[in-house]
Write an enzyme that holds these catalytic residues in place. Structure first.
Site, PDB file in Angstrom:
ATOM      1  N   TYR A   9     -12.665  -8.864  -9.016  1.00 38.49           N
ATOM      2  CA  TYR A   9     -11.121  -8.618  -9.361  1.00 38.49           C
ATOM      3  C   TYR A   9     -11.007  -7.655 -10.296  1.00 38.49           C
ATOM      4  CZ  TYR A   9      -9.015 -13.121  -7.050  1.00 38.49           C
ATOM      5  OH  TYR A   9      -8.351 -14.097  -6.447  1.00 38.49           O
ATOM      6  N   GLU A  14      -7.105  -6.880 -10.912  1.00 36.77           N
ATOM      7  CA  GLU A  14      -5.792  -6.613 -11.070  1.00 36.77           C
ATOM      8  C   GLU A  14      -5.589  -5.608 -11.964  1.00 36.77           C
ATOM      9  OE1 GLU A  14      -7.296  -9.415 -11.147  1.00 36.77           O
ATOM     10  OE2 GLU A  14      -6.032 -11.179 -10.203  1.00 36.77           O
ATOM     11  N   ASP A  73       7.188   6.627   7.268  1.00 36.13           N
ATOM     12  CA  ASP A  73       6.080   5.848   7.679  1.00 36.13           C
ATOM     13  C   ASP A  73       5.360   6.567   8.750  1.00 36.13           C
ATOM     14  OD1 ASP A  73       4.356   3.960   8.665  1.00 36.13           O
ATOM     15  OD2 ASP A  73       6.072   2.228   8.673  1.00 36.13           O
ATOM     16  N   THR A  80      -0.842   3.284   7.046  1.00 37.70           N
ATOM     17  CA  THR A  80      -1.907   2.480   7.240  1.00 37.70           C
ATOM     18  C   THR A  80      -3.038   3.472   7.181  1.00 37.70           C
ATOM     19  OG1 THR A  80      -1.748   2.391   9.832  1.00 37.70           O
ATOM     20  CG2 THR A  80      -0.932   0.702   8.791  1.00 37.70           C
ATOM     21  N   LYS A 116      -5.475   3.633  11.686  1.00 37.98           N
ATOM     22  CA  LYS A 116      -4.999   4.288  12.945  1.00 37.98           C
ATOM     23  C   LYS A 116      -5.620   5.855  13.220  1.00 37.98           C
ATOM     24  CE  LYS A 116      -1.078   1.437  13.236  1.00 37.98           C
ATOM     25  NZ  LYS A 116      -0.503   1.060  11.810  1.00 37.98           N
ATOM     26  N   ARG A 119      -8.861  -1.049   7.830  1.00 34.31           N
ATOM     27  CA  ARG A 119      -7.515  -1.879   7.780  1.00 34.31           C
ATOM     28  C   ARG A 119      -7.048  -1.779   6.365  1.00 34.31           C
ATOM     29  NH1 ARG A 119      -7.197  -3.141  12.695  1.00 34.31           N
ATOM     30  NH2 ARG A 119      -5.186  -3.618  12.708  1.00 34.31           N
TER      31      ARG A 119
HETATM   32  N1  DSN Z   1       0.595  -2.962  15.350  1.00 32.58           N
HETATM   33  C1  DSN Z   1       0.640  -1.536  15.112  1.00 32.58           C
HETATM   34  C2  DSN Z   1       0.710  -0.891  16.189  1.00 32.58           C
HETATM   35  O1  DSN Z   1       0.091  -0.939  17.151  1.00 32.58           O
HETATM   36  O2  DSN Z   1       1.493   0.176  16.159  1.00 32.58           O
HETATM   37  C3  DSN Z   1       1.830  -1.262  14.022  1.00 32.58           C
HETATM   38  O3  DSN Z   1       2.091  -2.107  13.230  1.00 32.58           O
END
Ligand code: DSN
Length: 444
Positions: free
Chosen positions: A58, A60, A205, A232, A235, A241
């Site tokens: 933990y 925090e 974003d 994120t 990707k 993730r």
């Molecule tokens: N689920 C993601 C995507 O495939 O673009 C975005 O949240």
């Protein structure tokens, strides 16, 4: 060496049922061609870090100001992740604790907005994302989201004057650029100009294109004066993730965002994931990542060219990034869901997707969305991607011909096996650093 060579031996012995499901998924990833544009493969180093003892801790708070004891190593880990994130995106501040993209966006809303405040973002069916205020989401119950749309779905061009007029009328506190199904570059200068004119924070974003920005294949919104980036990390950035928020230079803004993430929205950060983010950021700082990012775009363009030449209508007319959105219903009379299922049956994974002003439902829309980040990680170049695009259209055009589908499935499997999922992306060990980076044009 393929990533398949790593066997999770303790799970084998302890929990056969679960191990079999994991092994089956590993095999599915190995044998199929992954075209979902938001998916990718992480290195073995990232996988190992995710499975490290950091998951037990933990933590925090933030480095140097935690609530629990025993933080000397977690502080080191989080500082490394923050430092690498800042270098990758040329940001003064980074918060690497958001659990994923939706919490990262929510943290920005929580930091900057009061209930009822207005946000101007892209319409979902024109490429925007659920978390940019779709009515089914919680933020849409708290804040007021208004939309801009593509001026012309055939070219993908946004109508920036219409966006400006909407902004002047609605007076948003936050102007949001970013998408999950849009294949063209944005005019970042126009966003910043509109935001400044109406006194809105300007946020991008970049979840889908973060790796392409980090790899210098696409422009960085910070270079135009954007205030905030959210993303994120799993990707095109090819990490675990997770999510993060980056602030260009405003320390007071960064402080508000830190408070919104913790204690505002989250509890203990997932330190194993933060460490894995740091590993992935280190990989993205390596010169080889620049080649990767450029190749992702070159491969996507090739796929778009083939799909278009084979008669598929592409939303936006083509691509300038890693993704392609094809109107399969309008072009071939096959719905997005049917196309997705059919392609699954031959080992090509795509996702159904709404297209601009879709007349069909979200569960059975007109489009499919596909992209090249995962194939490029496996070492696919333009010629291979052209072949995959032909196989995809062949399957859609011969959807009732079992022999043909069997032959396509066999070729897909052979292509996949000829391109094993790599275990590592760093060809040689050298200290990571921006000074070593080179801009290497895409090969082949
Ligand atoms: N689920 C993601 C995507 O495939 O673009 C975005 O949240």
């Amino acid at each position: 060496m393929s990533i398949l060579t790593r066997a999770p031996t303790n799970i084998n012995a302890q929990d056969r049922e679960l191990q079999q499901a994991i092994a089956a998924e590993t095999r599915r990833q190995h044998e199929g061609l992954e075209l979902i544009p938001s998916e990718n493969y992480v290195s073995k180093a990232v996988l190992e870090t995710l499975a490290s003892t950091l998951t037990n801790k933990y933590a925090e708070g933030y480095p140097g100001r935690r609530y629990y004891g025993g933080q000397e190593h977690t502080d080191t880990v989080e500082r490394i992740a923050i430092d690498r994130a800042k270098r990758l995106f040329n940001a003064k501040f980074a918060n690497v604790q958001p659990l994923s993209g939706a919490p990262a966006n929510l943290a920005v809303y929580a930091a900057l907005l009061k209930p009822g405040d207005t946000v101007l973002g892209m319409d979902l069916s024109h490429g925007g994302h659920l978390t940019h205020g779709h009515p089914v989401t919680f933020p849409a119950k708290v804040f007021r989201f208004v939309r801009y749309a593509m001026g012309d779905p055939e070219t993908g061009a946004l109508d920036y004057e219409a966006m400006r007029q909407t902004a002047l009328q609605e007076r948003p506190k936050l102007l949001l650029a970013g998408f999950s199904a849009y294949s063209r570059n944005l005019d970042y200068q126009a966003f910043v100009d509109i935001g400044r004119e109406v006194g809105a924070y300007v946020m991008a974003d970049i979840a889908h294109i973060a790796g392409l920005i980090a790899g210098h294949a696409l422009e960085n919104p910070f270079d135009y004066g954007f205030d905030i980036l959210t993303t994120t990390t799993h990707k095109t950035l090819r990490g675990p993730r997770g999510g993060m928020v980056l602030v260009r230079e405003d320390a007071a803004l960064a402080k508000k965002i830190d408070k919104a993430v913790f204690p505002g929205l989250q509890g203990g950060p997932h330190m194993n994931t933060i460490a894995a983010k740091a590993v992935a950021f280190g990989e993205a700082l390596h010169p080889s990542f620049t080649r990767y990012a450029h190749q992702v775009c070159a491969n996507a363009k090739t796929m778009a060219d083939v799909l278009s030449a084979r008669g598929l209508r592409l939303i936006g007319g083509g691509t300038e990034n890693h993704l392609v959105l094809a109107d399969v219903y309008g072009s071939l009379g096959i719905s997005g869901s049917k196309a997705q299922d059919l392609l699954d049956s031959v080992g090509i994974t795509v996702n159904k997707n709404v297209i601009a002003d879709d007349t069909r439902s979200a569960m059975d829309p007109s489009g499919i969305r596909l992209g090249t980040p995962a194939l490029t990680t496996r070492g696919f170049f333009q010629a291979d991607c052209a072949r995959v695009a032909h196989l995809l259209v062949d399957a859609l055009e011969h959807s009732t011909d079992e022999d043909r589908l069997r032959a396509i499935r066999a070729e897909v499997r052979a292509l996949a096996e000829a391109h094993p999922i790599p275990a590592s992306f760093i060809p040689e060990r050298r200290p990571a650093g921006r000074s070593q980076r080179t801009t290497v044009p895409a090969r082949r």
